[in-house]
Enzyme design. Structure first.
Site, PDB file in Angstrom:
ATOM      1  N   ARG A  42     -13.282  -8.454  -1.140  1.00 49.19           N
ATOM      2  CA  ARG A  42     -12.618  -8.034   0.102  1.00 49.19           C
ATOM      3  C   ARG A  42     -12.101  -6.612   0.012  1.00 49.19           C
ATOM      4  O   ARG A  42     -11.512  -6.201  -0.986  1.00 49.19           O
ATOM      5  CB  ARG A  42     -11.471  -8.989   0.418  1.00 49.19           C
ATOM      6  CG  ARG A  42     -10.679  -8.645   1.680  1.00 49.19           C
ATOM      7  CD  ARG A  42      -9.435  -7.855   1.386  1.00 49.19           C
ATOM      8  NE  ARG A  42      -8.619  -7.618   2.599  1.00 49.19           N
ATOM      9  CZ  ARG A  42      -7.573  -6.802   2.657  1.00 49.19           C
ATOM     10  NH1 ARG A  42      -7.203  -6.150   1.558  1.00 49.19           N
ATOM     11  NH2 ARG A  42      -6.912  -6.635   3.777  1.00 49.19           N
ATOM     12  N   VAL A  43     -12.295  -5.837   1.049  1.00 48.68           N
ATOM     13  CA  VAL A  43     -11.769  -4.483   1.165  1.00 48.68           C
ATOM     14  C   VAL A  43     -11.013  -4.377   2.479  1.00 48.68           C
ATOM     15  O   VAL A  43     -11.498  -4.815   3.525  1.00 48.68           O
ATOM     16  CB  VAL A  43     -12.901  -3.436   1.124  1.00 48.68           C
ATOM     17  CG1 VAL A  43     -12.346  -2.035   1.350  1.00 48.68           C
ATOM     18  CG2 VAL A  43     -13.635  -3.500  -0.211  1.00 48.68           C
ATOM     19  N   GLY A  44      -9.823  -3.808   2.437  1.00 52.69           N
ATOM     20  CA  GLY A  44      -9.017  -3.646   3.635  1.00 52.69           C
ATOM     21  C   GLY A  44      -9.175  -2.275   4.271  1.00 52.69           C
ATOM     22  O   GLY A  44     -10.193  -1.594   4.105  1.00 52.69           O
ATOM     23  N   ASP A  45      -8.151  -1.850   4.962  1.00 51.72           N
ATOM     24  CA  ASP A  45      -8.247  -0.612   5.750  1.00 51.72           C
ATOM     25  C   ASP A  45      -7.993   0.651   4.935  1.00 51.72           C
ATOM     26  O   ASP A  45      -8.416   1.738   5.336  1.00 51.72           O
ATOM     27  CB  ASP A  45      -7.259  -0.641   6.914  1.00 51.72           C
ATOM     28  CG  ASP A  45      -5.808  -0.669   6.429  1.00 51.72           C
ATOM     29  OD1 ASP A  45      -5.469  -1.565   5.625  1.00 51.72           O
ATOM     30  OD2 ASP A  45      -5.021   0.194   6.831  1.00 51.72           O
ATOM     31  N   THR A  80      -0.237   1.141   6.479  1.00 51.15           N
ATOM     32  CA  THR A  80       0.030   0.046   5.554  1.00 51.15           C
ATOM     33  C   THR A  80       0.187  -1.228   6.363  1.00 51.15           C
ATOM     34  O   THR A  80       0.845  -1.226   7.403  1.00 51.15           O
ATOM     35  CB  THR A  80       1.299   0.295   4.726  1.00 51.15           C
ATOM     36  OG1 THR A  80       1.649  -0.917   4.021  1.00 51.15           O
ATOM     37  CG2 THR A  80       2.486   0.693   5.587  1.00 51.15           C
ATOM     38  N   GLY A  81      -0.420  -2.316   5.891  1.00 50.57           N
ATOM     39  CA  GLY A  81      -0.280  -3.562   6.629  1.00 50.57           C
ATOM     40  C   GLY A  81      -1.466  -4.472   6.424  1.00 50.57           C
ATOM     41  O   GLY A  81      -2.213  -4.354   5.452  1.00 50.57           O
ATOM     42  N   THR A 119       0.832  -1.195   0.000  1.00 54.90           N
ATOM     43  CA  THR A 119       0.000   0.000   0.000  1.00 54.90           C
ATOM     44  C   THR A 119       0.873   1.253   0.000  1.00 54.90           C
ATOM     45  O   THR A 119       1.953   1.261   0.580  1.00 54.90           O
ATOM     46  CB  THR A 119      -0.885  -0.015   1.259  1.00 54.90           C
ATOM     47  OG1 THR A 119      -1.769  -1.118   1.176  1.00 54.90           O
ATOM     48  CG2 THR A 119      -1.676   1.262   1.417  1.00 54.90           C
ATOM     49  N   GLY A 162      -4.830  -5.307   6.682  1.00 54.43           N
ATOM     50  CA  GLY A 162      -5.945  -4.400   6.868  1.00 54.43           C
ATOM     51  C   GLY A 162      -6.982  -4.844   7.867  1.00 54.43           C
ATOM     52  O   GLY A 162      -7.600  -4.008   8.546  1.00 54.43           O
TER      53      GLY A 162
END
Length: 330
Positions: free
Chosen positions: A224-227, A246-247, A196, A249
């Site tokens: 899927r959606v992350g942070d 970043t990481g 990210t 999520g």
């Protein structure tokens, strides 16, 4: 000249000097992960550092000419989105069905205005569309086909989906799927969810902004959606604090990492950097999560904590000092 005019001219001059002396600062990241010097060729390292420098140049040039923090983070992140070396824009990873789904968000610390997009497949620079959502729609987050339809209405630049394909990302997908077929209960490799990009900036008017953009997680399924596009998880800014994360999520969402850092700094009276260390190095780690953040406070002090072996990062501090780094020991 009357005494009143003299006083007025002196006041204007003093205001101009004060504005010129206000600090500006910028920090960027291109993802945290399990980087090692052995796994990164000299050519790849040089290319990554060059793109980090280009992003710093673009963002800091905006600040140096008196531009806004919002313009600075957009300029920096756009460079990183256009690079094939990061998991955002052109270098985005592939989903399980061989597509690219891109997410981004941006936040103005001065107004708390924010914009976010998720599940994009044809937008060249997702962060620019996130900013358009913030400035040209009544909403904060738009997703998928609806987000792209909105993009068409505001003149967003579209590309054919093949633009996002890089052979390195395709090989990562093939490797992830092969491992999933041959091994049961395989833990997610770090390469699945790192890469990210993001930026935080402080402008000469004292305004903070934060932005984050990502291609998500290799081999992700079911939309899927992350942070990264979640305001308060992967991106947050207010008058005192700006954060881009970043990481992994799922952990950053569960802990509302970006907002928690700013809230701790404000409510506990600790520095933004100390709050970031507490959240990233202890709270995220305690749950089993990996990653890092970049932070800025209203005085232009930069924080870059991460609990992995490396994080692509760069900064131009309020005192003018500048650098880029990849590995933990740098």
């Amino acid at each position: 000249m009357s005494r009143l005019l003299v006083l007025f001219a002196a006041a204007l001059a003093a205001a101009s000097v004060a504005a010129a002396e206000r600090p500006v600062a910028l920090a960027i990241h291109g993802g945290a992960g399990t980087m090692s010097r052995e796994a990164l060729t000299p050519e790849a390292e040089a290319a990554i550092r060059a793109d980090l420098d280009r992003a710093l140049d673009a963002g800091h040039a905006v600040l140096a000419r008196g531009g806004s923090a919002l313009d600075a983070v957009e300029a920096a992140v756009t460079i990183l989105e256009d690079s094939p070396h990061f998991n955002a824009g052109r270098g985005s990873v592939f989903t399980a069905d061989g597509r690219n789904e891109l997410d981004a968000s941006i936040m103005d610390g001065a107004t708390l205005d924010a914009g976010a997009v998720a599940g994009l497949r044809r937008v060249k620079n997702p962060l620019s569309l996130a900013r358009a959502v913030m400035e040209k729609s009544p909403h904060v987050m738009l997703i998928g086909e609806g987000a792209e339809a909105f993009g068409e209405s505001v003149g967003t630049t579209f590309v054919d989906p093949s633009y996002f394909r890089t052979e390195e990302r395709w090989r990562q997908l093939e490797a992830a799927q092969e491992k999933a077929r041959t091994q049961a209960h395989v833990p997610l490799p770090a390469s699945a969810y790192f890469g990210t990009v993001g930026a935080v900036a402080l402008d000469a008017e004292g305004r903070l902004a934060a932005a984050t953009s990502t291609g998500g997680m290799t081999n992700k399924r079911w939309g899927r959606v992350g942070d990264a596009p979640v305001i308060g998880a992967g991106t947050y800014a207010n008058a005192h604090c700006a954060v881009s994360a970043t990481g992994w999520g799922e952990y950053f969402i569960r802990l509302a990492v970006a907002h928690d850092i700013c809230a701790r700094a404000e409510y506990l009276g600790v520095s933004v950097a100390d709050a970031a260390d507490e959240v990233v190095m202890r709270r995220v780690s305690a749950l089993g999560g990996d990653g890092g953040v970049i932070t800025l406070d209203a005085q232009g002090r930069v924080g870059l904590p991460f609990n992995t072996s490396g994080m692509y990062r760069g900064w131009v501090a309020a005192d003018g000092s500048r650098g880029t780094a990849i590995f933990r020991e740098e």
